[in-house]
Design a protein around this motif. Sequence first.
Motif, PDB file in Angstrom:
ATOM      1  N   MET B 190       6.922  -1.888   1.991  1.00 12.61           N
ATOM      2  CA  MET B 190       6.085  -1.770   0.797  1.00 12.61           C
ATOM      3  C   MET B 190       5.390  -3.093   0.472  1.00 12.61           C
ATOM      4  O   MET B 190       4.229  -3.096   0.056  1.00 12.61           O
ATOM      5  CB  MET B 190       6.932  -1.313  -0.398  1.00 12.61           C
ATOM      6  N   THR B 192       4.421  -5.225   2.590  1.00  8.99           N
ATOM      7  CA  THR B 192       3.321  -5.310   3.566  1.00  8.99           C
ATOM      8  C   THR B 192       2.159  -4.405   3.142  1.00  8.99           C
ATOM      9  O   THR B 192       0.991  -4.790   3.264  1.00  8.99           O
ATOM     10  CB  THR B 192       3.823  -4.927   4.972  1.00  8.99           C
ATOM     11  N   ALA B 193       2.511  -3.212   2.638  1.00 12.01           N
ATOM     12  CA  ALA B 193       1.471  -2.284   2.196  1.00 12.01           C
ATOM     13  C   ALA B 193       0.687  -2.890   1.029  1.00 12.01           C
ATOM     14  O   ALA B 193      -0.553  -2.857   1.013  1.00 12.01           O
ATOM     15  CB  ALA B 193       2.105  -0.955   1.778  1.00 12.01           C
ATOM     16  N   ILE B 194       1.412  -3.486   0.074  1.00 11.61           N
ATOM     17  CA  ILE B 194       0.745  -4.101  -1.090  1.00 11.61           C
ATOM     18  C   ILE B 194      -0.118  -5.278  -0.633  1.00 11.61           C
ATOM     19  O   ILE B 194      -1.271  -5.418  -1.041  1.00 11.61           O
ATOM     20  CB  ILE B 194       1.806  -4.563  -2.129  1.00 11.61           C
ATOM     21  N   SER B 196      -1.422  -5.756   2.327  1.00 14.32           N
ATOM     22  CA  SER B 196      -2.579  -5.231   3.072  1.00 14.32           C
ATOM     23  C   SER B 196      -3.623  -4.690   2.108  1.00 14.32           C
ATOM     24  O   SER B 196      -4.829  -4.923   2.268  1.00 14.32           O
ATOM     25  CB  SER B 196      -2.157  -4.098   4.001  1.00 14.32           C
ATOM     26  N   PHE B 197      -3.145  -3.968   1.089  1.00 16.30           N
ATOM     27  CA  PHE B 197      -4.068  -3.365   0.123  1.00 16.30           C
ATOM     28  C   PHE B 197      -4.881  -4.452  -0.587  1.00 16.30           C
ATOM     29  O   PHE B 197      -6.108  -4.379  -0.654  1.00 16.30           O
ATOM     30  CB  PHE B 197      -3.282  -2.539  -0.911  1.00 16.30           C
TER      31      PHE B 197
END
Lengths: 164, 283
Positions: B190, B192-194, B196-197
């Motif tokens: 998560m 990493t997702a944040i 990346s976003f």
Amino acid sequence: MISKKVILTGNFGVGKTSLFNRFVYDRFSDKYLTTIGVKVNKKVTHVDGEEVSILLWDIAGEVSQDKVPVSYFLGAAGIIYVFDLTRPLTYENMDRDIEHLRQLLPDSVIKIVGNKEDLLGSEDEIQQILSGLNHECNLTTSAKTGRNVEELFQELGKDLLERA
Amino acid sequence: MTSEKSIKGMGGKQPNHNDEMMLSMLRDILLREDREDIAEIRDALDDPDRLAEKITPIIEFHLETMKRKFPREYQKQVDRIVERKLKASQDELLDVVYPVMGKMVRKYVNHQFVSLKEGLDERMRSLFSAQGLKNRLKAMVFGVNEGDLLLGELEETKIEEVFLIERDSGILLGHYSLTETIDRDVVAGMLTAIKSFVEDAFSKERQDLEMIEYGTYKIYVQSFHQYYAAIILNGAITASYKDKLSKRLLDFAEAEMQNISLDGEFETNEQKLSARLADYFKE
């Protein structure tokens, strides 16, 4: 144990999230899907005595080339592409979508999954739909009954191990 | 010639003793010089010193010639090999260069700060002398709010957790925590997702997310080429603290990450790296 990132993608409303929520370690609220467009879950599966930890990135919406950040796809070893067997709209662009995914992740394992099979009347009806596709559908599943979901993780885990 | 004629003249007869002696003498006469030369050569070959004396000038000559001609004859081939090797090992190369470059940049920036501070000290010495102004000066030098600086002196900053995460996949490479936490693999994903976003949504050029704040907690993020570190901190963070943290991460990267393969065997690496993270970040 090996850890692998797997992308869960497909058109809006095909049942990606409900298909897997019961089967994965679901730590975070689904609100992340609407805020940053992705939610990460984990599923540990056992293949031939070996543990495979699958980090499942549930990506909201569609397999769009301009609406989903490309970085969400990067580093993925596997892709689960889900479509809705009852809505042709969700698989009529499958060719384009798969091609796009292949370009982004040329070395990854792709599993194509037809969901909502419980809404179709018979096996013949399912086969008729599948025979009209340009790509082989690896499994048909049902979020309602959970049929074939564990099998999908098993197949995927096996393929990921083979390529590790 | 006489002997040759006489031998031919013997026809099919077997050579007698005299003939053999004559032939032997003839051989001695004709081959003496050759035999002496061969013996000389054999002696020279058997004696390493004499052999070296003869061969060294020849080898040296050829080496000199090769040295002289090498750039012209082989430069293109060598350039091609090096270029191919660099292209094939870009990731490894960047991972080696990153910590070193980071240290150089850090050293340069520190130097600039010290120069700036000295300049300010000099200018302000005659104007202000009270101790209370010291913090203001510090705040100016390190570019932080004076209130934050005072808070920083009162409240000790604590490292709660350290995550070492593969950059694209978000797979956890190593972890250190003071307490048992929720599933760290999913947290790494998560984060990493944040990251990346944010980087996709707001970066016009290639830039990295550096800090996430929530209440008294902060997540300090430092990116490397193939991985990044996320450090969960409790307390105020001054520029100098951030600088120390960054140095510790660069030291860790230089010492521990150079020989780590990021291709698959994450479990083995995770145990090793987690232990090393604890060594570096346990306070």
